[in-house]
Design a protein around this motif. Sequence first.
Motif, PDB file in Angstrom:
ATOM      1  N   GLN A 281       0.806  -1.214   0.000  1.00  0.00           N
ATOM      2  CA  GLN A 281       0.000   0.000   0.000  1.00  0.00           C
ATOM      3  C   GLN A 281       0.845   1.274   0.000  1.00  0.00           C
ATOM      4  N   PHE A 294      -6.309  -0.851  -5.791  1.00  0.00           N
ATOM      5  CA  PHE A 294      -5.299  -1.494  -4.953  1.00  0.00           C
ATOM      6  C   PHE A 294      -5.916  -2.601  -4.107  1.00  0.00           C
ATOM      7  N   GLY A 296      -3.542  -5.394  -2.045  1.00  0.00           N
ATOM      8  CA  GLY A 296      -2.179  -5.877  -1.924  1.00  0.00           C
ATOM      9  C   GLY A 296      -2.079  -7.370  -1.671  1.00  0.00           C
ATOM     10  N   TYR A 425      -4.267  -1.032   5.549  1.00  0.00           N
ATOM     11  CA  TYR A 425      -4.399  -1.824   4.316  1.00  0.00           C
ATOM     12  C   TYR A 425      -5.764  -1.594   3.672  1.00  0.00           C
ATOM     13  N   VAL A 428      -6.615   1.950   2.209  1.00  0.00           N
ATOM     14  CA  VAL A 428      -6.053   2.240   0.882  1.00  0.00           C
ATOM     15  C   VAL A 428      -6.869   1.542  -0.195  1.00  0.00           C
ATOM     16  N   SER A 432      -8.779   3.669  -3.128  1.00  0.00           N
ATOM     17  CA  SER A 432      -8.571   3.398  -4.553  1.00  0.00           C
ATOM     18  C   SER A 432      -9.895   3.168  -5.267  1.00  0.00           C
ATOM     19  N   ASN A 444      -5.907   8.993   3.192  1.00  0.00           N
ATOM     20  CA  ASN A 444      -5.673   7.809   4.011  1.00  0.00           C
ATOM     21  C   ASN A 444      -5.004   8.199   5.326  1.00  0.00           C
TER      22      ASN A 444
END
Length: 460
Positions: A281, A294, A296, A425, A428, A432, A444
């Motif tokens: 991130q 996003f 991850g 996490y 983000v 997005s 964020n």
Amino acid sequence: MKVEQIYTGCLSQGAYYIESKGEAAIIDPLRETRPYLERAQRDNAKIKYIFETHFHADFVSGHITLAQQTGASIVYGPHANPSFDAILAKDEEVYKLGDVTITAIHTPGHTMESTTYLLKDENGKDYAIFTGDTLFLGDVGRPDLAQKANEITQEDLAGILFDSLRTKIMPLADDVIVYPAHGAGSACGKNMMKETVDTLGNQKKMNYALRADMTREEFIKEVTDGLAPPPLYFPMNVKMNREGYTSFDAVIAQGTTPLDPETFERMANETDAVVLDVRNQIDFIDGHIPRSIFIGLDGGFAPWVGALLADVEQKILLVVPPGREEEAVTRLSRVGFDRTLGYLQGGIDAWKEAGKEIDTLESVDAETFKEKLENKIPVFDVRNDGEYANGRISCAAHAPLGFLNQYVNAFPDGDKCYLYCAGGYRSVIAASILKKRGIHNVVNVAGGFAAIKNAGIPVL
């Protein structure tokens, strides 16, 4: 006799390898079959059976491919209706594996075909049960995934599950080992333990659903209470498990196709593919392809892809850390997302060198956020219901990530909106998605709720 749990943390999923006298069985295998083939090869064993506890909703099983590779028989319980060759076991039917036996015990309730497999050792003693989603550690399988309108309700299924547990599983000896299909983190239950193996006796003591004095009505109420809506990809995974799917090797070959920036951009513009950025991130925050999403690899990757992209037919283009291309495609395929078209060769650096547009995400630390709070800024908590109820900032509105699309209209125009989760996490991911939806005024909060508390910001 050998019994091994092959646990995959990303999916909170347990598959099982059983071997005796050169014959092996696999229970609930994942999509990629190499680990099972290699494990059997080390024992110089032949895989004879592939036992499926039910039609899984949260992942695509490797049963079909593994059967093709080994000649093993696929075994389901009663009432299964697969579109491929399989043995439909009768209740109490016994399968011999070397010096041991595996008995199919029909335990409907999570689904109607749900079956528990009882392993007896070479002396005929009950050794372990492989319970699938019928019995978890600390919980039982949710009864709402197999309900059909006007035919059977979740309450009906919960009642059937009550009977299965009390007539088929609880009478077994306390020293029988319980091997479930999932552990904590799975969306298939509510209160699962972090442990992945236990004895039935201990579960009888501490699992709320196995209380000896529990009535059928109490069980139905407790098991159906507080069920969140299942992720939208679940029915699609069930369909793939019942009807079949594309070869895993073909999915990997397509998904790991390297694409230069020009080709990548052209494909993104000419297809309906989602650009999925699976890096860390922090890397995404510093620079990413505009309108990319996003999620991850180093978080709850596959379940979040399933919950947020939802449609397994969605085409995907990957931005992935170097060397992790096959891992990303593999983990997507585990939850049925087989339409990965390729990845950006050279990653974000190649994109920049080609002079392509870059976007960034504004992010602030908790100390800066603390100062901003003095101005009564819009704040959104994207954690789940339980986390939000157990502690939050008083001014934070709730917009859980799993249902973010339902809250899009709550984000105001103009003013910056601050997002936080537990550790940074999920916020983000949420940012997005909002940016892809045209909401660019999102910020964020790095480190999430943990950092917020450490900064001394008052919480409820």
